[in-house]
Design an enzyme around this catalytic site. Sequence first.
Site, PDB file in Angstrom:
ATOM      1  N   GLY A 278       0.953  -1.370  -0.006  1.00 25.66           N
ATOM      2  CA  GLY A 278       0.052   0.076  -0.121  1.00 25.66           C
ATOM      3  C   GLY A 278       0.899   1.171  -0.142  1.00 25.66           C
ATOM      4  CG  ASN A 279       2.197   5.142  -2.171  1.00 31.45           C
ATOM      5  OD1 ASN A 279       2.538   5.667  -1.041  1.00 31.45           O
ATOM      6  ND2 ASN A 279       2.603   5.326  -3.638  1.00 31.45           N
ATOM      7  N   GLY A 280       0.513   5.152   1.219  1.00 29.38           N
ATOM      8  CA  GLY A 280      -0.506   6.489   1.929  1.00 29.38           C
ATOM      9  C   GLY A 280      -0.014   7.652   1.826  1.00 29.38           C
ATOM     10  CD  GLN A 281      -3.284  11.666   3.578  1.00 34.04           C
ATOM     11  OE1 GLN A 281      -3.249  12.927   3.487  1.00 34.04           O
ATOM     12  NE2 GLN A 281      -4.143  10.873   4.110  1.00 34.04           N
ATOM     13  CG  PHE A 282       1.666  10.519   6.863  1.00 32.23           C
ATOM     14  CD1 PHE A 282       1.938  12.147   6.291  1.00 32.23           C
ATOM     15  CD2 PHE A 282       0.287  10.378   6.988  1.00 32.23           C
ATOM     16  CE1 PHE A 282       0.976  13.027   6.663  1.00 32.23           C
ATOM     17  CE2 PHE A 282      -0.787  11.400   7.337  1.00 32.23           C
ATOM     18  CZ  PHE A 282      -0.244  12.711   7.193  1.00 32.23           C
ATOM     19  N   GLY A 283       3.611   7.534   3.725  1.00 30.84           N
ATOM     20  CA  GLY A 283       4.670   6.390   3.684  1.00 30.84           C
ATOM     21  C   GLY A 283       4.116   5.098   2.943  1.00 30.84           C
ATOM     22  CD  GLU A 284       6.593   3.252  -0.797  1.00 33.54           C
ATOM     23  OE1 GLU A 284       6.479   3.904  -1.925  1.00 33.54           O
ATOM     24  OE2 GLU A 284       7.402   2.583  -0.597  1.00 33.54           O
ATOM     25  CB  VAL A 285       1.926  -1.002   4.176  1.00 34.26           C
ATOM     26  CG1 VAL A 285       2.080  -2.288   4.931  1.00 34.26           C
ATOM     27  CG2 VAL A 285       1.808   0.298   5.264  1.00 34.26           C
ATOM     28  CG  ASP A 390      -6.093   7.967  11.792  1.00 37.80           C
ATOM     29  OD1 ASP A 390      -7.224   8.308  11.258  1.00 37.80           O
ATOM     30  OD2 ASP A 390      -5.095   7.780  10.922  1.00 37.80           O
TER      31      ASP A 390
END
Length: 537
Positions: A278-285, A390
């Site tokens: 995954g790819n989010g606003q603050f980094g990746e998983v 969150d």
Amino acid sequence: MGCVQCKDKEATKLTDERDNSLTQSLGYRYGTDPTPQHYPSFTVTTIPNYNNFHATAGQGLTVFGGVNSSSHTGTLRTRGGTGVTLFVALYDYEARTEDDLSFQKGEKFQILNSSEGDWWEARSLTTGGTGYIPSNYVAPVDSIQAEEWYFGKLGRKDAERQLLSFGNPRGTYLIRESETTKGAYSLSIRDWDDMKGDHVKHYKIRKLDNGGYYITTRAQFETLQQLVQHYSERAAGLCCRLVVPCHKGMPRLTDLSVKTKDVWEIPRESLQLIKRLGNGQFGEVWMGTWNGNTKVAIKTLKPGTMSPESFLEEAQIMKKLKHDKLVQLYAVVSEEPIYIVTEYMSKGSLLDFLKDGEGRALKLPNLVDMAAQVARGMAYIERMNYIHRDLRSANILVGNGLICKIADFGLARLIEDNEYTARQGAKFPIKWTAPEAALYGRFTIKSDVWSFGILLTELVTKGRVPYPGMNNREVLEQVERGYRMPCPQDCPISLHELMLNCWKKDPEERPTFEYLQGFLEDYFTATEPQYQPGDNL
């Protein structure tokens, strides 16, 4: 909590003790943390009280109730006159480090040192090898803990979830500790009939003063093993005879190894990033490995997302939170770019699972069960005086068998991005956030309850964005004026009423997560007895 007897003059019927609290006060019969363990031990954990939103991370409360995940704790006592207690492996285990000992199911061990809690130093009587073994992979020889059918401190709902897993035939069974009667056990059996289809029946196993066991006083046994043998040969009043023990999944480990138990800052070189999930606003998983042999999830944070010093301080607390409905933090790389190493969940985020995965076909009972699992994890966070900040479907992870676990708890507090810290910036999750938190920064466990109500809408709508057709500014304005989302299509009124309770303007009027857990776990069973009467038992 009385004994309810079926008065049938034709055929003598006995019932097991029924927990009437189901119909009296849903949610308030839950006491100590129900995390499965063989041999529980309570620890005292110091965690800042984040429900006081004025408090800083450095202000600590001593909270009672953190349950150590270790199966067996303390120094082992010897048995008989031999001076040695032998343990048997319940599962295969592949060594992760040079300090570990690989072993096969059925191997017997002499325990040399049990002072490390979750990891014991042992000598295999099969291979002669010596090393550390995970303590929840073994049990004393000839004990009930070593039996395939014994599941220890497994809750009623988790027992049903495991028994109703795909592939289990009618007559699949397990025995667990009773949640309501100390010293008693519960026999849970998968059954089937034309009216209910597949379902689970529960029978109370009582203990005699002389140490024996019985379901009915007319059939008493010296050991649980004898009781199981008896009902494996004949139903004798149960819904069906006992056919096969329920499959036990591999126990989870709360540490990567004995060395990372206390020193869990690890070298970046020990991690391999294999597949981006995954790819989010603050980094990746990423899905990756540690030491080339242990599958883990690795969250990589963009430089500048948060202070490494603040992160390390928070991680010290996160590492102490251990519950089977929380994604376990294993280790960190605290130098930028920060890496957060956790247990791997095979089905990804609940949001993606509902929108694009197997979750699209789920019916209401499965969705309510997933909500109950999240509530259970949050009830633990509530007991520990912690806050998530969150809570939404994107931060819930799904594993095999529709298992749900809460991820990213506590991290939102550390984010330093201006578009997030402004609370009304583009990156802030306004649609999930309680108005007092969004407007005034008052984050408490009650603002998490508000977010949980929004998460319920995500579940029943299969991942639809909350407040469809409204932008963040409109949502904030409308919610402040009293607007609440209407009942989603095909959602029961009672479930929408629960959402509305989560969205009460006064935070103190919102329910506790303990209540939410009880309500959701008993959503489809509140009118049925907790324990079943047997036919002619």
